[in-house]
Design a protein around this motif. Sequence first.
Motif, short mmCIF file in Angstrom:
data_model
loop_
_atom_site.label_atom_id
_atom_site.label_comp_id
_atom_site.label_asym_id
_atom_site.label_seq_id
_atom_site.Cartn_x
_atom_site.Cartn_y
_atom_site.Cartn_z
N ARG A 59 27.36 -0.60 4.04
CA ARG A 59 27.74 0.81 4.03
C ARG A 59 26.51 1.71 3.99
O ARG A 59 26.41 2.68 4.76
CB ARG A 59 28.64 1.09 2.82
N ILE A 60 25.56 1.39 3.10
CA ILE A 60 24.35 2.20 2.99
C ILE A 60 23.47 2.02 4.22
O ILE A 60 22.84 2.97 4.70
CB ILE A 60 23.57 1.83 1.71
N GLY A 65 20.68 4.54 8.79
CA GLY A 65 20.14 4.12 10.08
C GLY A 65 19.19 2.95 9.93
O GLY A 65 18.04 2.99 10.37
N LEU A 66 19.68 1.88 9.32
CA LEU A 66 18.86 0.72 8.97
C LEU A 66 18.13 0.15 10.18
O LEU A 66 18.73 -0.07 11.24
CB LEU A 66 19.76 -0.35 8.35
N ASP A 67 16.83 -0.12 10.01
CA ASP A 67 16.03 -0.75 11.06
C ASP A 67 15.89 -2.25 10.85
O ASP A 67 15.87 -3.02 11.81
CB ASP A 67 14.64 -0.11 11.12
N PHE A 68 15.78 -2.68 9.60
CA PHE A 68 15.66 -4.11 9.28
C PHE A 68 15.87 -4.29 7.78
O PHE A 68 16.00 -3.30 7.04
CB PHE A 68 14.31 -4.68 9.71
N VAL A 69 15.93 -5.55 7.34
CA VAL A 69 16.13 -5.89 5.93
C VAL A 69 14.93 -6.68 5.44
O VAL A 69 14.38 -7.53 6.17
CB VAL A 69 17.42 -6.72 5.73
N VAL A 70 14.50 -6.41 4.22
CA VAL A 70 13.42 -7.15 3.56
C VAL A 70 14.03 -7.98 2.44
O VAL A 70 14.74 -7.44 1.58
CB VAL A 70 12.36 -6.19 2.99
N SER A 71 13.77 -9.28 2.44
CA SER A 71 14.23 -10.15 1.37
C SER A 71 13.03 -10.61 0.55
O SER A 71 12.05 -11.13 1.09
CB SER A 71 14.97 -11.38 1.92
N SER A 100 28.11 -4.54 10.52
CA SER A 100 27.41 -4.26 11.78
C SER A 100 26.01 -3.71 11.55
O SER A 100 25.09 -4.01 12.30
CB SER A 100 28.23 -3.29 12.64
N SER A 101 25.84 -2.91 10.50
CA SER A 101 24.52 -2.32 10.23
C SER A 101 23.50 -3.35 9.79
O SER A 101 22.29 -3.10 9.85
CB SER A 101 24.64 -1.23 9.17
N LEU A 102 23.97 -4.52 9.32
CA LEU A 102 23.06 -5.56 8.84
C LEU A 102 22.70 -6.58 9.91
O LEU A 102 22.02 -7.57 9.62
CB LEU A 102 23.68 -6.28 7.64
#
Length: 325
Positions: A59-60, A65-71, A100-102
């Motif tokens: 959702r967030i 406008g998420l570009d990528f995820v950092v783990s 979808s945003s992830l």
Amino acid sequence: MSNLCLVLCICVTVVVSNGELQRFIEPAKSDGSVSFITIGDWGRRGDYNQSIVAYQMGRIGEKIGLDFVVSTGDNFYDNGLFSEYDPNFKESFSNIYTASSLQKQWYSVLGNHDYRGDAEAQLSSVLREIDSRWVCLRSFIVDAELVEIFFVDTTPFVKDYYTEVDHTYDWRAVPSRNTYVKSLLRDLKGSLKRSKATWKIVVGHHAIRSIGHHGDTKELNQELLPIMKENGVDLYMNGHDHCLEHISDEDSPIQFLTSGAGSKAWRGDINPVTNNPKSVRFYYDGQGFMSARFTHSDAEIVFYDVFGEVLHKWVTSKQTLHSSV
């Protein structure tokens, strides 16, 4: 072009140059901004509210406008993956982060729990064939134009892990602790010195500053922090402690941000003696995650709880600094 680049070229450009950490290119948006979510200590097949946190991340992610995820590591509990075909990969990653945003690149470092299994499995290109979002290396750079993120493999720094009797660790790539760490720090220092990015971020699994269960990591304070201070690093992001934290450095502009609350949290497990309380801007002992948005002039860090509610927001620029809750 390397085999790794062939696997990833539809999503991200990979650049390899001698004497520098491997580099992944993530272009900034048309408005010049970069946005990502940071999550750590999450892989529990959806348990301990992992699935609920994942829903709120989606959702967030859509909102910013998420570009990528950092783990920040400890990607798969309790003992990492046992092979490239371990079902835990799909059960804890692919089947959980379905919004979808992830569906963007996930840039991940290894945590100490990942080293308890087959650490090499998490680095394998086979996982990228199973789920093309997955990018996990020991140490590397994500170059997002105005932001450069330097991912550091921190588990080999911790000397106690080499003598720990209750667990075994996958040290195949670390024949000598001192040689491995010295080489990594040399490459990191060179990459930081060459960086022209407006914002420099270092990501590792272990905390440099934390009032959580594990507290500060003395080896990182002694060996990594001086290099960060010398080379203008703005933020250090980590997991390891299962909480959310924002702590300021006492003698530099560096901010320490813990996002290790992706599933199981440690309620009430706090170790306040490890830091000056005046430097602690925010601490939350429940589940959640963190978002970050950067422009050429400003950075915004937001911490969210398991319900997606804002717990703490911090905004900074190269000229002024202010924070709010």
